[in-house]
Design a protein around this motif. Structure first.
Motif, short mmCIF file in Angstrom:
data_model
loop_
_atom_site.label_atom_id
_atom_site.label_comp_id
_atom_site.label_asym_id
_atom_site.label_seq_id
_atom_site.Cartn_x
_atom_site.Cartn_y
_atom_site.Cartn_z
N LEU A 120 3.21 5.20 -11.01
CA LEU A 120 3.46 6.15 -9.63
C LEU A 120 4.71 6.42 -9.33
N ASP A 121 5.70 5.51 -10.01
CA ASP A 121 7.18 5.37 -9.51
C ASP A 121 7.62 6.91 -10.30
N GLU A 122 7.39 7.09 -11.52
CA GLU A 122 7.90 8.08 -12.30
C GLU A 122 7.25 9.38 -12.32
N PHE A 123 6.01 9.38 -11.90
CA PHE A 123 5.29 10.74 -11.93
C PHE A 123 4.68 11.23 -10.63
N ASP A 125 6.39 9.80 -7.55
CA ASP A 125 7.65 9.73 -6.54
C ASP A 125 7.32 8.70 -5.41
N ALA A 126 6.33 7.75 -5.87
CA ALA A 126 5.95 6.51 -5.03
C ALA A 126 7.19 5.45 -4.98
N ASP A 127 7.10 4.45 -3.98
CA ASP A 127 7.74 3.41 -4.02
C ASP A 127 6.92 2.00 -4.35
N PRO A 128 6.59 1.83 -5.64
CA PRO A 128 5.61 0.60 -6.05
C PRO A 128 6.70 -0.76 -5.79
N SER A 129 7.11 -1.24 -4.87
CA SER A 129 7.84 -2.33 -4.83
C SER A 129 6.81 -3.55 -5.17
N PHE A 214 3.73 1.11 9.44
CA PHE A 214 5.27 1.66 8.78
C PHE A 214 5.61 1.44 7.14
N VAL A 215 4.97 0.38 7.04
CA VAL A 215 5.06 -0.03 5.50
C VAL A 215 4.33 0.67 4.79
N LEU A 216 3.10 1.09 4.89
CA LEU A 216 2.21 1.65 3.99
C LEU A 216 2.83 3.11 3.92
N LYS A 217 3.20 3.64 5.11
CA LYS A 217 3.75 5.13 5.17
C LYS A 217 4.96 5.02 4.23
N SER A 218 5.89 4.08 4.31
CA SER A 218 7.06 4.04 3.37
C SER A 218 6.69 4.04 1.82
N PHE A 219 5.63 3.64 1.50
CA PHE A 219 5.55 3.75 -0.04
C PHE A 219 4.99 4.95 -0.55
N GLU A 220 4.79 6.00 0.39
CA GLU A 220 4.59 7.48 -0.11
C GLU A 220 3.68 7.52 -1.12
N LEU A 221 2.57 6.94 -0.99
CA LEU A 221 1.37 7.01 -2.15
C LEU A 221 0.82 8.08 -2.22
N PRO A 222 0.49 8.62 -3.39
CA PRO A 222 -0.08 10.09 -3.46
C PRO A 222 -1.50 10.29 -2.71
#
Length: 305
Positions: A120-123, A125-129, A214-222
């Motif tokens: 998710l991070d590499e391809f 552009d999500a933020d899987p912290s 707010f947090v879910l939006k910040s993850f930028e999931l596909p």
């Protein structure tokens, strides 16, 4: 016996064992550092996130990343080839059987975790912290609590068995065996404690709907087409792994069927008068156990006893 027959091949060769050991050490280092970082979650989710930043900074560097994925590929390839080359599973010790079973089960649980974080991070552009992982597991997909626990324990136990089989005849290791056993129990215990503590904290935080949105939006999931593409990648990777494992066992069955029609290179005669054919590349230990003849093997067939 000719040199060609006597020369160790495949999984019995020194190079094969060296590559397997080195790749295993790289993977065990990654798992150990990952579990220790989980343990920080005992204090708070913020501590886990802070530790996770340093963990990511190190393992996302090019050399560690190259070493990690090379080790993962080599270790899996060696395991599959070893399955193919074995004449009999009866020549394996209980520890080796446990290690093989755990090793084959790890990717079953790892694929979803790996795809849902690094890919998710590499391809995409999500933020899987760590916050993302804990929120998904504990809030939206609680069944993953069990699978992640199994993944953690299977990876750690598999690595510990491998280290023990490698080091068990070294005097320094044997002298400190109580210490290693204590660490082998403490590390996953603390890791699970941190996993649970930080997960419960995230659940309490998620009760605030404004914070959760707010947090879910910040993850930028596909989403949409990207989400369908991602899920297809996950499914394709899982099916590919299952196919490789089935192929290894199927190829082994075909190889053994063909070997039954081939004359052995050497015939072993035991004190009981029983005679067993020894095929090119096989060891006496493997041949004996394949025939159901007891054969002592303190070193597990590694040529050290």
């Amino acid at each position: 016996m000719s040199d060609d027959v006597a020369k160790p091949r495949g999984r019995n060769s020194p190079l094969w064992r060296r590559v397997n050991t080195l790749s295993g050490l790289v993977l065990f280092t990654y798992v150990a550092s990952h579990l220790l970082n989980h343990a920080v979650g005992i204090f708070s989710i913020d501590a886990l996130l802070a530790g996770g930043k340093w963990f990511v900074i190190f393992w996302r560097q090019v050399p560690p990343t190259a070493a990690l994925y090379s080790a993962l590929t080599l270790h899996l390839a060696i395991a599959l080839v070893a399955i193919y080359q074995r004449d009999s599973l009866r020549d394996m010790s209980r520890a080796e059987i446990a290690q093989l079973a755990l090793g084959l089960s790890i990717p079953v649980f790892l694929i979803t975790h790996l795809m849902g974080t690094r890919v998710l991070d590499e391809f995409f552009d999500a933020d899987p912290s760590y916050l993302y992982v804990q929120l998904v597991i504990w809030k939206f997909a609680p069944h993953y609590i069990a699978t992640q626990t199994v993944l953690l324990l299977a990876s750690w136990i598999h690595g510990c068995i491998g280290l023990h089989l490698w080091l068990r005849f070294k005097p320094r290791y044997r002298r400190l065996l109580p210490l290693w056993l204590t660490l082998a129990v403490m590390v996953p215990t603390l890791s699970l404690a941190g996993f649970v503590a930080s997960g419960m904290e995230v659940l309490r935080m998620a009760e605030d709907q404004a914070w959760l949105g707010f947090v879910l939006k910040s993850f930028e999931l596909p989403r949409g087409e990207e989400q369908r593409t991602f899920l297809a990648w996950v499914q394709g990777t899982e099916y590919s792994y299952y196919g490789l494992v089935l192929l290894a066992f199927a190829a082994r069955a075909v190889r053994l069927h063909r070997l039954k029609k081939v004359e052995p290179d050497v015939v072993l005669t035991y004190h009981t008068g029983q005679k067993v054919g020894l095929r090119n590349g096989a060891t006496i230990l493997e041949t004996s156990r394949r025939a159901g003849i007891p054969h002592a093997s303190v070193c597990g067939g590694r040529g050290r006893c």
